[in-house]
Write a protein that holds these residues in place. Structure first.
Motif, short mmCIF file in Angstrom:
data_model
loop_
_atom_site.label_atom_id
_atom_site.label_comp_id
_atom_site.label_asym_id
_atom_site.label_seq_id
_atom_site.Cartn_x
_atom_site.Cartn_y
_atom_site.Cartn_z
N ARG A 165 -4.36 2.52 6.68
CA ARG A 165 -2.58 2.26 6.67
C ARG A 165 -2.21 1.36 7.63
N ASN A 166 -0.89 1.18 7.83
CA ASN A 166 -0.25 1.40 8.85
C ASN A 166 -0.08 2.18 10.05
N SER A 169 3.35 4.34 10.28
CA SER A 169 3.62 4.72 8.82
C SER A 169 2.37 5.67 8.86
N TYR A 225 -3.90 0.63 2.05
CA TYR A 225 -2.91 1.28 1.35
C TYR A 225 -1.79 0.21 1.00
N GLU A 226 -1.50 -0.67 1.60
CA GLU A 226 -0.37 -1.71 1.93
C GLU A 226 -0.80 -2.31 1.08
N LYS A 229 -0.32 -0.70 -2.74
CA LYS A 229 1.59 -1.27 -3.06
C LYS A 229 1.83 -2.23 -3.02
N SER A 230 1.29 -3.23 -2.94
CA SER A 230 2.20 -4.41 -3.27
C SER A 230 0.76 -5.98 -5.23
N ILE A 295 5.87 1.28 1.64
CA ILE A 295 5.13 0.81 2.93
C ILE A 295 6.04 0.57 4.58
N ASP A 296 6.89 0.86 4.66
CA ASP A 296 7.78 0.66 6.04
C ASP A 296 8.94 1.48 6.42
#
Length: 328
Positions: A165-166, A169, A225-226, A229-230, A295-296
């Motif tokens: 993940r980012n 985050s 992870y992102e 989510k998308s 996400i952000d």
């Protein structure tokens, strides 16, 4: 007696030494694997990772843990979407048995292998014994870095799903998670300690790069992870193919609905809330294990100064630009 397997290194950072008691970090220690000859990564010198002194009590259980061919592992750095990924993997491998998934906690169905390295567990057995005694096929969660995995992992090569993940985050979510359990410092103090690789399982960059250096290992599937989510449906289909499972469109729709943030947030089998205490529903968002699922969210929760520090830290740490996408 000196360990033959791991090197134990005291933390010398002056800020940590001055504040570790008030922040509930007094038993932190760095641990480095002395040999990684079985790991298929060339010209590699993995770093020490942050644990507690309990590690010394269980190093043999970790190093000698029996790995089975039909095991299924989910690995990640903490707060990278692990619980979400576990629930997805377990259901795909259990015929989408939603009733069974809701009737037994995820922590029982999919135990955390090495949590005894971090804190004591309930009951008379440690986390390694709990995972060992699971009926096959066992489903095992780990936050261990590549260099810290049990020695048999590299002989057996069980199917493993790794999620990352980012990094911003992760830093934010990890603070809220730690504060919920034990941490007594501020958000800024936690994140700056995280950037010094002085929170459990740190350093994150080495952890993620280590796994992604195993791209040729066919037993590992890499998720982000992102991406979940998308495009949750696409990720679900990828995981189905990895485990050679096939479901109808209607069944996959039900799975995606079950894995939605709103569903996971209310699912007492996954959200680590006390099902015997209705007060959990009145907790603030930041007090919950499953918090925002965005996400952000770091964009409106972290100061510009901290964001710039995190970006600079990643730029300074990740020398190979081809690996930078792993942290964005």
């Amino acid at each position: 007696m000196e360990s033959k397997v791991f090197e134990y290194i005291d933390i010398t950072d002056p800020i940590h030494l001055a504040t570790n008691t008030e922040r509930a970090e007094e038993d932190y220690i760095l641990v480095k694997a002395k040999s990684c000859e079985k790991v298929p990564i060339k010209n590699w010198d993995p770093p020490a990772y942050c644990y507690t002194r309990r590690f010394q009590n269980y190093e043999k259980e970790l190093f000698n843990f029996e790995v089975k061919k039909d095991d299924v592992w989910v690995s990640s750095f903490p707060k990278s979407g692990t619980t979400w990924c576990q629930e997805m993997v377990w259901l795909i491998c259990h015929g989408l048995d939603f009733s069974a998934a809701k009737s037994e906690p995820l922590s029982t169905r999919f135990p955390f292998l090495e949590v005894s390295l971090i804190h004591d567990t309930k009951g008379e057995i440690n986390s390694f014994e709990r995972a060992r005694d699971m009926p096959s096929p066992r489903f095992i969660k780990t936050h261990l870095a590549v260099s810290m995995l049990p020695k048999q992992y590299w002989d057996v090569l069980p199917k493993t799903v790794h999620i990352h993940r980012n990094v911003k985050s992760v830093a934010l979510s990890y603070f809220h998670h730690s504060k919920r359990i034990f941490y007594r410092g501020t958000k800024e103090e936690f994140i700056r300690s995280f950037m010094k690789d002085l929170q459990f399982y740190s350093p994150i960059h080495a952890h993620v790069i280590g796994y992604h250096s195993l791209k040729n290992c066919r037993n590992i599937l890499f998720l982000k992870y992102e991406d979940m989510k998308s495009n949750l449906r696409g990720c679900v289909e990828t995981v189905c193919r990895f485990f050679d499972r096939s479901y109808s469109d209607e069944e996959l729709d039900l799975l995606c609905q079950h894995l939605s943030f709103d569903s996971m947030k209310q699912n007492l089998a996954c959200n680590y809330e006390d099902k015997n205490n209705d007060a959990w529903e009145s907790k603030s968002r930041d007090e919950r294990f499953i918090r925002r699922g965005e996400i952000d969210s770091w964009k409106d929760e972290l100061s510009l100064e901290i964001v710039e520090e995190l970006n600079q830290w990643t730029n300074d740490t990740v020398k190979n630009l081809d690996q930078m996408h792993l942290f964005l």
